[in-house]
Design a protein around this motif. Sequence first.
Motif, PDB file in Angstrom:
ATOM      1  N   TYR A  37     -39.926  15.901  -1.957  1.00 10.80           N
ATOM      2  CA  TYR A  37     -39.376  14.526  -1.439  1.00 10.80           C
ATOM      3  C   TYR A  37     -38.712  14.331  -0.121  1.00 10.80           C
ATOM      4  O   TYR A  37     -37.951  15.253   0.061  1.00 10.80           O
ATOM      5  N   GLY A  38     -39.153  13.259   0.571  1.00  9.05           N
ATOM      6  CA  GLY A  38     -38.418  13.166   2.051  1.00  9.05           C
ATOM      7  C   GLY A  38     -37.042  12.344   1.991  1.00  9.05           C
ATOM      8  O   GLY A  38     -36.342  12.438   3.024  1.00  9.05           O
ATOM      9  N   ALA A  39     -36.764  11.630   0.902  1.00 11.36           N
ATOM     10  CA  ALA A  39     -35.911  10.814   1.066  1.00 11.36           C
ATOM     11  C   ALA A  39     -35.375  10.436  -0.622  1.00 11.36           C
ATOM     12  O   ALA A  39     -36.036  10.632  -1.472  1.00 11.36           O
ATOM     13  N   VAL A  40     -34.051   9.886  -0.596  1.00  8.08           N
ATOM     14  CA  VAL A  40     -33.957   9.414  -1.688  1.00  8.08           C
ATOM     15  C   VAL A  40     -33.060   7.866  -1.644  1.00  8.08           C
ATOM     16  O   VAL A  40     -32.489   7.771  -0.244  1.00  8.08           O
ATOM     17  N   GLN A  41     -33.413   7.015  -2.298  1.00  4.84           N
ATOM     18  CA  GLN A  41     -32.768   5.646  -2.304  1.00  4.84           C
ATOM     19  C   GLN A  41     -31.690   5.582  -3.311  1.00  4.84           C
ATOM     20  O   GLN A  41     -31.876   5.764  -4.641  1.00  4.84           O
ATOM     21  N   VAL A  42     -30.631   5.416  -2.971  1.00  5.00           N
ATOM     22  CA  VAL A  42     -29.407   5.254  -3.991  1.00  5.00           C
ATOM     23  C   VAL A  42     -29.079   3.839  -3.965  1.00  5.00           C
ATOM     24  O   VAL A  42     -29.367   3.057  -3.225  1.00  5.00           O
ATOM     25  N   SER A  43     -28.294   3.627  -5.264  1.00 10.12           N
ATOM     26  CA  SER A  43     -28.008   2.119  -5.626  1.00 10.12           C
ATOM     27  C   SER A  43     -26.847   1.738  -4.694  1.00 10.12           C
ATOM     28  O   SER A  43     -26.162   2.666  -4.009  1.00 10.12           O
TER      29      SER A  43
END
Length: 464
Positions: A37-43
């Motif tokens: 995975y290249g990125a994480v989106q967080v809340s």
Amino acid sequence: SAPASAPAARDVTAHLFQWPWKSVAEECKHVLGPDGYGAVQVSPPQAHVELKDQGFPWWQAYQPVSYSLQSRYGTPKEFAQMVDSCHKAGVRVYVDAVLNHMSGQPNGGVGSDGSAYGYYDYPGLYSYDDFHHCGRNGNDDIANWNDRWEIQNCQLLGLSDLATETEHVRATLAGYLNSLLAVGVDGFRFDAAKHIPAADLEDITSRLTRPAYIYQEVLDGGPIPKSEYLPVGSVIEDRYGSQISRVFKTGSLSWLNMFGEAWGFNASATSVVYTDSHDTERDTSGGSVTYKDGALNDLATVFELAWPYGHPLVLSSYHFTSTDAGPVSDANGNVLPVACNTATSGVGGWLCQDRADSTVGMVGFRNTTAGTAVTRWWSDGSDAIAFAREGAGYVAINKESTSLTRTFDTGLPAGTYCNLVTGHVVGNHCTGPSVTVQADGFLSTTVPGLSALAISKDSRVSKT
Ligand code: LM2
Ligand code: CA
């Protein structure tokens, strides 16, 4: 500054919906980074309302009370440690930034950072004149969704609407975004961007201290087109998710051979896509494919990751029956650590879709095939399709209820290949079933009903 462009490689983002920072940090290190995975989106990480008598719903986070990073997901220190952990694992961090509004609590309250607030009063930050009071509909709420002015100057869902045309609000919002950049955040999802004039967002982002990747939520329909927001950054192409859902639920996969701009979507390079989002998985009209669709949902994700349109999000969420139900929390509403291996079933249990075998395999497939064209399209005219990512990979998706036996023209070099949907390569063997490509590039195999096959040049376990 010009908007930062989309990542050229490793463009899959895991949306770890409602995950606390400590668990995100662990997931980056042990799963997201290693799996490509290249990125994480967080809340949304800013301080928010706390609604104990409503059972601490998940959407508290969409009602900011200040820009302190003290939230139900963790402390400012834990947030910073998460960013470091993700970066060490090669994973960028994107923050869901709520800029359009503050809370929707007419009686005020005390936020997750302990600060007292009123509906139009956030001490030290904003007061009455920093908000729109549009004077329409008796309650200042949006009622006419065909009226551009009203959509941007009245209140969305009763949420106190920031006067983003004013210097003070612009400077304050830019200050919040810059504080996140200072901690190392790499990009932003702009929540409810449609409700903020694009010119206001252009002004706010022109104040950023360094380039950031921006993707904006501008939902389809009504008088405000997505294209207006391209000067600010990328835009979520929500029509992708609704059309994928329609095709997989009630249409025919054979329709997908031109899926993308030909369907009226925005340009691929500036589009972020999903099969379902935290909002559409709760849409009670049931239009979206969600985890509740089981294998069908997995197949939609296989297609999303195999098909080179847009930059994909992969939602990782929890079981729910009530659409308001928040994540498993303690008595104060603080989210408890995510447990992926236990409690994965039943209401509240974490689903950890980012770890699903087929999804993980396809993240690798997407990275391996990046930049290659779709070729050798085949379909049975109904619900079985196959195509190559020329010279790099091949995928077959069988949504029929019956198995599909066929000789596929893969164009790949001869060899034994691991099916990445059902296994992964360890050393020179496959943990699941393998298939054999002949010297002429043809592959004879059977794909069971409601399943898929994906092979790539990196899944070849032997040359014969
Ligand atoms: C979004 N994108 O533009 C988010 O993706 C979406 O999840 C947010 O709605 C929305 N915009 C506002 O940021 C969620 C949730 C709503 C919830 C709001 C605010 O879907 O149900 O609204 O967050 O927390 C709730 C109540 C609603 C009430 C409102 C204000 O459900 O009935 O409206 O709070 O008190 C009177
Ligand atoms: Ca607004």
